[in-house]
Design an enzyme around this catalytic site. Structure first.
Site, PDB file in Angstrom:
ATOM      1  N   HIS A   1       9.295 -14.988  -1.441  1.00 37.91           N
ATOM      2  CA  HIS A   1      10.095 -14.239  -2.538  1.00 37.91           C
ATOM      3  C   HIS A   1      10.746 -14.863  -3.622  1.00 37.91           C
ATOM      4  O   HIS A   1      10.777 -14.867  -4.834  1.00 37.91           O
ATOM      5  CB  HIS A   1      11.337 -13.392  -1.765  1.00 37.91           C
ATOM      6  CG  HIS A   1      10.474 -12.067  -0.870  1.00 37.91           C
ATOM      7  ND1 HIS A   1      11.592 -11.303  -0.496  1.00 37.91           N
ATOM      8  CD2 HIS A   1       9.481 -11.723  -0.722  1.00 37.91           C
ATOM      9  CE1 HIS A   1      10.864 -10.472   0.064  1.00 37.91           C
ATOM     10  NE2 HIS A   1       9.596 -10.442  -0.060  1.00 37.91           N
TER      11      HIS A   1
ATOM     12  N   ASP B   1      14.130  -9.665   8.805  1.00 36.62           N
ATOM     13  CA  ASP B   1      13.382  -8.665   8.987  1.00 36.62           C
ATOM     14  C   ASP B   1      13.780  -7.214   8.950  1.00 36.62           C
ATOM     15  O   ASP B   1      13.535  -6.305   7.914  1.00 36.62           O
ATOM     16  CB  ASP B   1      12.305  -8.722  10.051  1.00 36.62           C
ATOM     17  CG  ASP B   1      11.176  -7.796  10.087  1.00 36.62           C
ATOM     18  OD1 ASP B   1      10.361  -7.860   8.933  1.00 36.62           O
ATOM     19  OD2 ASP B   1      11.275  -6.909  10.956  1.00 36.62           O
TER      20      ASP B   1
ATOM     21  N   ALA C   1       0.778  -1.241  -0.117  1.00 33.80           N
ATOM     22  CA  ALA C   1       0.148   0.079  -0.062  1.00 33.80           C
ATOM     23  C   ALA C   1       0.813   1.137  -0.042  1.00 33.80           C
ATOM     24  O   ALA C   1       0.623   2.073  -0.669  1.00 33.80           O
ATOM     25  CB  ALA C   1      -0.836   0.048   1.175  1.00 33.80           C
TER      26      ALA C   1
ATOM     27  N   SER D   1      -2.818 -11.043  -5.485  1.00 38.87           N
ATOM     28  CA  SER D   1      -2.890 -11.549  -4.047  1.00 38.87           C
ATOM     29  C   SER D   1      -3.282 -13.014  -3.979  1.00 38.87           C
ATOM     30  O   SER D   1      -3.343 -13.534  -5.070  1.00 38.87           O
ATOM     31  CB  SER D   1      -3.999 -10.550  -3.373  1.00 38.87           C
ATOM     32  OG  SER D   1      -3.875 -10.891  -1.882  1.00 38.87           O
ATOM     33  N   ARG D   2      -3.094 -13.579  -2.669  1.00 37.47           N
ATOM     34  CA  ARG D   2      -3.298 -14.952  -2.742  1.00 37.47           C
ATOM     35  C   ARG D   2      -5.011 -15.191  -2.678  1.00 37.47           C
ATOM     36  O   ARG D   2      -5.460 -16.190  -3.178  1.00 37.47           O
ATOM     37  CB  ARG D   2      -3.010 -15.367  -1.216  1.00 37.47           C
ATOM     38  CG  ARG D   2      -1.268 -15.494  -1.217  1.00 37.47           C
ATOM     39  CD  ARG D   2      -1.022 -15.955   0.134  1.00 37.47           C
ATOM     40  NE  ARG D   2      -1.283 -14.802   1.158  1.00 37.47           N
ATOM     41  CZ  ARG D   2      -1.047 -15.037   2.380  1.00 37.47           C
ATOM     42  NH1 ARG D   2      -0.774 -16.189   3.020  1.00 37.47           N
ATOM     43  NH2 ARG D   2      -1.510 -14.046   3.150  1.00 37.47           N
TER      44      ARG D   2
ATOM     45  N   PHE E   1       3.815   1.746  -0.978  1.00 38.05           N
ATOM     46  CA  PHE E   1       4.563   1.617  -2.249  1.00 38.05           C
ATOM     47  C   PHE E   1       3.695   2.249  -3.276  1.00 38.05           C
ATOM     48  O   PHE E   1       4.012   3.040  -4.396  1.00 38.05           O
ATOM     49  CB  PHE E   1       5.145   0.108  -2.692  1.00 38.05           C
ATOM     50  CG  PHE E   1       5.786   0.491  -3.997  1.00 38.05           C
ATOM     51  CD1 PHE E   1       7.283   0.675  -4.078  1.00 38.05           C
ATOM     52  CD2 PHE E   1       5.324   0.085  -5.190  1.00 38.05           C
ATOM     53  CE1 PHE E   1       8.265   0.455  -5.272  1.00 38.05           C
ATOM     54  CE2 PHE E   1       5.839  -0.092  -6.422  1.00 38.05           C
ATOM     55  CZ  PHE E   1       7.385   0.315  -6.325  1.00 38.05           C
ATOM     56  N   ALA E   2       2.178   1.538  -3.387  1.00 36.30           N
ATOM     57  CA  ALA E   2       1.327   2.238  -4.430  1.00 36.30           C
ATOM     58  C   ALA E   2       1.130   3.618  -4.272  1.00 36.30           C
ATOM     59  O   ALA E   2       1.098   4.346  -5.288  1.00 36.30           O
ATOM     60  CB  ALA E   2       0.052   1.381  -4.297  1.00 36.30           C
TER      61      ALA E   2
ATOM     62  N   LYS F   1      13.179  -6.244   0.388  1.00 39.21           N
ATOM     63  CA  LYS F   1      14.041  -7.002   0.834  1.00 39.21           C
ATOM     64  C   LYS F   1      13.758  -8.015   2.023  1.00 39.21           C
ATOM     65  O   LYS F   1      12.580  -7.650   2.508  1.00 39.21           O
ATOM     66  CB  LYS F   1      15.005  -5.957   1.510  1.00 39.21           C
ATOM     67  CG  LYS F   1      14.393  -4.995   2.720  1.00 39.21           C
ATOM     68  CD  LYS F   1      13.883  -5.692   3.962  1.00 39.21           C
ATOM     69  CE  LYS F   1      13.068  -4.843   4.752  1.00 39.21           C
ATOM     70  NZ  LYS F   1      12.491  -5.395   5.911  1.00 39.21           N
TER      71      LYS F   1
END
Length: 338
Positions: free
Chosen positions: A83, A181, A20, A39-40, A22-23, A101
């Site tokens: 990833h 993380d 969100a 999405s899943r 990033f968008a 990352k």
């Protein structure tokens, strides 16, 4: 006036908080267009698409998004353990990829993706936004130009008590733990400012194998410089970073991984400051770099090169490989240091 290049058409894989943010930053860029989300679940994708006025929403994982012929570049923001599979699916479908990352959870999987991207002539870039921020780039230039003299000691840490909803992700042995993380941020800064370590000394406090709650690292470099780094999701840690040298100290105020200014404190004379706030939340800079690389036909970014991604993962592999159920200490001498 000569018209600019057509917008790069983006797809976003994931609908979580990172996706969100990033968008929202992507909307600030005139040469970017968000055209699809994956999405899943179809419901999550449709909700995200409605929120950000995205044309197409796909459920069921990365395959449908990767097959969209109108998507040029995919931003992968799924959980760490997913990833490798998600990025591989996108590359096999001919999509350029910017992946959150850490790119993967180990060196082996990262090298697999790099070989595939090179063979297909596609961009593969880790979304280590810190390396793209104006303040961090200025700090790196100052160090390279000798502003601190001979570097002696880098100190950087990141961490805080994780909220309950994040604990399941953070305690996943396939890709969780403080090191993967948030520990990648101080490690990436050390790689940028000091290069490849000669030795690694680490101590982790863990509640399960391969899941560190807190990790402290001491890295040594051929130049004689050292880096004291730490990360945690169990306790608060100071999030500023500073590099001390023979002539001066460079400071990136908290949080250093999203720095908006850099300070230089000489051993003699007044301090100097360079205010360099990021555009938006800061994701604009990595997005712009990814699009520049795509237009230039590059498979890797000079700002976030594959060597930097592998350098960080080499350290995390060494530390996580010594894991135990309670605590562990890892000592590792890199190949260059043998």
């Amino acid at each position: 006036m000569t018209p600019g290049p057509p917008p790069v058409r983006w797809g976003v894989l994931s609908t979580g908080r990172q996706a969100a943010a990033f968008a929202e930053d992507l909307m600030l860029l005139d040469d970017a267009e968000l055209v699809a989300v994956g999405s899943r679940t179809a419901a999550s994708a449709r909700a995200f698409a409605a929120r950000y006025a995205v044309e197409r929403a796909y459920g069921g994982g990365p395959g449908e998004l990767a097959a969209d012929p109108d998507v040029d570049l995919v931003y992968v923001a799924s959980v760490n353990a997913a990833h490798h599979g998600a990025v591989r699916t996108c590359l096999e479908a001919g999509k350029h990829v910017l992946c959150e990352k850490p790119l993967t959870t180990n060196v082996r999987d990262a090298q697999d993706l790099m070989r595939l991207a090179e063979a297909r002539g596609l961009l593969l870039m880790e979304a280590m936004w810190t390396r793209c921020l104006p303040a961090v780039r200025r700090a790196a230039r100052l160090v390279a130009d000798g502003a601190v003299g001979t570097p002696h000691l880098l100190r950087a840490a990141t961490g805080g008590r994780a909220p309950a909803p994040a604990l399941a992700r953070l305690r996943d042995p396939e890709g969780g733990g403080a090191l993967l993380d948030s520990g990648v941020y101080p490690l990436a800064l050390a790689d940028l400012l000091l290069g490849t370590p000669q030795y690694i000394d680490a101590r982790s406090l863990s509640t399960a194998p391969l899941v560190d709650d807190t990790t402290a690292l001491l890295l040594g470099y051929p130049s004689g410089a050292m880096a004291e780094l730490a990360c945690s999701f169990a306790t608060e840690l100071p999030a500023h970073a500073d590099l001390s040298g023979g002539e001066a100290r460079i400071e990136l105020p908290a949080p250093f991984y999203a720095a908006d200014r850099v300070l230089l404190h000489p051993a003699r004379g007044p301090s100097r400051a360079w205010p360099l706030p990021p555009t938006g939340r800061g994701y604009t800079h990595e997005a712009s770099e990814a699009m520049r690389c795509v237009r230039a036909g590059l498979t890797e970014s000079p700002l976030v090169p594959w060597s930097a991604t592998l350098g960080v993962l080499t350290v995390t592999d060494a530390v996580r490989g010594a894991g135990s159920a309670s605590s562990h200490r890892a000592r590792h001498r890199t190949r260059e240091g043998c």
